[in-house]
Scaffold this motif. Structure first.
Motif, PDB file in Angstrom:
ATOM      1  N   GLY A 207       0.771  -1.231   0.000  1.00 33.76           N
ATOM      2  CA  GLY A 207       0.000   0.000   0.000  1.00 33.76           C
ATOM      3  C   GLY A 207       0.804   1.283   0.000  1.00 33.76           C
ATOM      4  N   THR A 208       2.154   1.211  -0.085  1.00 24.94           N
ATOM      5  CA  THR A 208       2.947   2.440  -0.032  1.00 24.94           C
ATOM      6  C   THR A 208       3.024   3.113  -1.395  1.00 24.94           C
ATOM      7  OG1 THR A 208       5.006   1.196  -0.411  1.00 24.94           O
ATOM      8  CG2 THR A 208       4.354   1.601   1.877  1.00 24.94           C
ATOM      9  N   HIS A 209       3.195   4.432  -1.378  1.00 34.71           N
ATOM     10  CA  HIS A 209       3.390   5.236  -2.582  1.00 34.71           C
ATOM     11  C   HIS A 209       4.740   5.930  -2.426  1.00 34.71           C
ATOM     12  CE1 HIS A 209      -0.743   4.715  -4.106  1.00 34.71           C
ATOM     13  NE2 HIS A 209      -1.043   4.640  -2.829  1.00 34.71           N
ATOM     14  N   ASN A 210       5.792   5.222  -2.785  1.00 37.26           N
ATOM     15  CA  ASN A 210       7.151   5.626  -2.433  1.00 37.26           C
ATOM     16  C   ASN A 210       7.639   6.803  -3.260  1.00 37.26           C
ATOM     17  OD1 ASN A 210       6.608   2.676  -2.057  1.00 37.26           O
ATOM     18  ND2 ASN A 210       8.542   2.775  -0.963  1.00 37.26           N
ATOM     19  N   ASP A 211       8.126   7.825  -2.575  1.00 39.89           N
ATOM     20  CA  ASP A 211       8.700   9.004  -3.209  1.00 39.89           C
ATOM     21  C   ASP A 211      10.127   9.195  -2.710  1.00 39.89           C
ATOM     22  OD1 ASP A 211       6.163   9.676  -4.403  1.00 39.89           O
ATOM     23  OD2 ASP A 211       5.551  10.468  -2.446  1.00 39.89           O
ATOM     24  N   PRO A 238       9.048   0.986 -10.568  1.00 41.35           N
ATOM     25  CA  PRO A 238       9.354   2.410 -10.723  1.00 41.35           C
ATOM     26  C   PRO A 238       9.013   3.253  -9.491  1.00 41.35           C
ATOM     27  CG  PRO A 238       7.339   1.891 -11.892  1.00 41.35           C
ATOM     28  CD  PRO A 238       7.890   0.582 -11.392  1.00 41.35           C
ATOM     29  N   MET A 239       8.302   2.676  -8.527  1.00 41.10           N
ATOM     30  CA  MET A 239       7.825   3.404  -7.346  1.00 41.10           C
ATOM     31  C   MET A 239       6.890   4.539  -7.778  1.00 41.10           C
ATOM     32  SD  MET A 239       9.133   1.638  -4.906  1.00 41.10           S
ATOM     33  CE  MET A 239      10.374   0.361  -4.722  1.00 41.10           C
ATOM     34  N   ASN A 240       6.761   5.596  -6.954  1.00 46.68           N
ATOM     35  CA  ASN A 240       5.769   6.634  -7.260  1.00 46.68           C
ATOM     36  C   ASN A 240       6.360   7.868  -7.922  1.00 46.68           C
ATOM     37  OD1 ASN A 240       2.970   7.611  -7.126  1.00 46.68           O
ATOM     38  ND2 ASN A 240       3.838   9.169  -5.755  1.00 46.68           N
ATOM     39  N   ALA A 241       7.427   8.455  -7.341  1.00 42.95           N
ATOM     40  CA  ALA A 241       7.964   9.692  -7.926  1.00 42.95           C
ATOM     41  C   ALA A 241       9.370   9.962  -7.411  1.00 42.95           C
ATOM     42  CB  ALA A 241       7.067  10.890  -7.593  1.00 42.95           C
ATOM     43  N   CYS A 242      10.176  10.593  -8.265  1.00 41.61           N
ATOM     44  CA  CYS A 242      11.438  11.175  -7.780  1.00 41.61           C
ATOM     45  C   CYS A 242      11.133  12.341  -6.843  1.00 41.61           C
ATOM     46  CB  CYS A 242      12.275  11.674  -8.949  1.00 41.61           C
ATOM     47  SG  CYS A 242      12.857  10.392 -10.074  1.00 41.61           S
ATOM     48  N   GLY A 265       9.488   6.320 -11.148  1.00 44.33           N
ATOM     49  CA  GLY A 265       8.227   6.921 -10.746  1.00 44.33           C
ATOM     50  C   GLY A 265       7.079   6.558 -11.671  1.00 44.33           C
ATOM     51  N   ASN A 266       5.857   6.625 -11.148  1.00 46.04           N
ATOM     52  CA  ASN A 266       4.709   6.611 -12.050  1.00 46.04           C
ATOM     53  C   ASN A 266       4.855   7.785 -13.010  1.00 46.04           C
ATOM     54  OD1 ASN A 266       3.319   4.326 -11.036  1.00 46.04           O
ATOM     55  ND2 ASN A 266       2.618   5.518  -9.295  1.00 46.04           N
ATOM     56  N   TYR A 267       4.971   8.985 -12.439  1.00 44.87           N
ATOM     57  CA  TYR A 267       5.542  10.142 -13.106  1.00 44.87           C
ATOM     58  C   TYR A 267       6.813  10.483 -12.345  1.00 44.87           C
ATOM     59  CZ  TYR A 267       1.310  10.948 -15.852  1.00 44.87           C
ATOM     60  OH  TYR A 267       0.266  10.824 -16.725  1.00 44.87           O
ATOM     61  N   SER A 268       7.897  10.761 -13.056  1.00 45.17           N
ATOM     62  CA  SER A 268       9.135  11.095 -12.358  1.00 45.17           C
ATOM     63  C   SER A 268       8.947  12.326 -11.478  1.00 45.17           C
ATOM     64  CB  SER A 268      10.260  11.327 -13.372  1.00 45.17           C
ATOM     65  OG  SER A 268      10.498  10.150 -14.113  1.00 45.17           O
TER      66      SER A 268
END
Length: 322
Positions: A207-211, A238-242, A265-268
């Motif tokens: 459940g994490t959205h890693n940034d 890719p995780m969530n975002a830079c 990232g999903n989007y970088s």
């Protein structure tokens, strides 16, 4: 013998002419062959050709050679920090320590192997040449509200795969840090600077959205010359975002992200549709291609300036948004 008008005539059978005719034909053929000898070469020999009387052949231009793809990135990856240029300098002897709560203004902590988390409850604290291994689900390093000017320099921060964020939340500078095995990297509020650092190998939990970096509000934020490897090659994730920007509860003012390498990232660069921004600038960054959807979500969000000519692909140097 008979005569016609007194001229003697032999019978046809008595004076044959066939050999004479054959001889004439053979002779004629021989003459024709001799006349044409220069045109028809004897069997088995090539025809004679006088090159000096032949016209020069017309030159046919060769097609242009296919362009060789430029496989060398315009800026090598070694331009940005790595594990060898961040964290505790090689040869440093570390002393073991448990987790710390720092309450003395101006305190300097150096040369420690800190197994535990660090809470900063004073201003102008400096932590250098140390490793911090935190297994809390909260923060590896936390600056409490009201205290300013924490400096983390030449440090390694690892969250043992469970820590919510590497550093939180305002009034800190991170320089030459090696940050990994955390769910999120630093969470940035006001007066935060991250330079010359290496952020990589985020830890995925259910459940994490890693940034790698995140701010939900703050002012005077600088992100410069960092290597941000949000994509986890081991997990192929890719995780969530830079960098994730924004929420409905805070405004981001005077943020500059410049001269960084960012991949994943999903989007970088994730920009929330609810972001309230003033003078948020992106310049001179290089981007990899291991994202899920794209490089930047909402680059034209009000208050955001995306410099198209200098935010480019790492591998080609061409603008990521033409």
């Amino acid at each position: 013998m008979s005569t016609i008008d007194d001229i003697p005539v032999r019978s046809r059978s008595s004076h044959p002419r066939r050999p004479v005719l054959v001889g004439v034909v053979v002779g004629l053929c021989a003459a024709l062959a001799a006349a044409a000898g220069h045109l028809i070469a004897p069997t088995g020999e090539p025809p004679s050709t006088n090159l000096s009387t032949q016209p020069a052949p017309t030159a046919v231009p060769s097609p242009p050679a296919a362009a060789t793809p430029n496989l060398v990135p315009p800026t090598p990856i070694t331009y940005w920090p790595s594990a060898s240029t961040t964290g505790v300098p090689a040869g440093t002897v570390l002393r073991n320590s448990s987790g710390l709560t720092l309450r003395t203004a101006g305190q300097v902590v150096t040369g420690l192997n800190i197994v535990g988390c660090v809470t900063v409850a004073a201003s102008n604290v400096r932590i250098t040449r140390s490793r911090i291994t935190c297994n809390s689900i909260a923060y590896s390093v936390r600056v409490l509200t009201g205290f300013r000017n924490l400096v983390l320099e030449d440090v390694e921060i690892t969250g043992s795969g469970v820590t919510s964020a590497a550093v939180c939340c305002s009034d800190f500078t991170i320089r030459r840090a090696n940050i990994h095995r955390v769910i999120d990297g630093p969470r940035m509020g006001s007066n935060t600077t991250i330079v010359d650092s290496y952020l990589h190998d985020l830890s995925r939990q259910t459940g994490t959205h890693n940034d790698s970096l995140q701010t939900t509000g703050g002012s005077n934020i600088l992100i410069q010359h960092n290597r941000i490897d949000t994509y986890n090659a081991t997990l192929r994730d890719p995780m969530n975002a830079c960098l994730m920007l924004g929420s409905s509860s805070g405004r981001v003012t005077n943020l500059l992200m410049t001269d960084n390498y960012c991949n994943g990232g999903n989007y970088s660069i994730g920009i929330s549709p609810t972001l309230a921004a003033t003078n948020v600038r992106f310049t001179r960054n290089k981007f990899g291609r291991d994202y899920r959807y794209g490089v930047c979500a909402r680059p034209t969000q009000p208050g955001v300036f995306w410099e198209r000519s200098t935010n480019v692909w790492f591998d080609t140097g061409l603008p990521v948004i033409p």
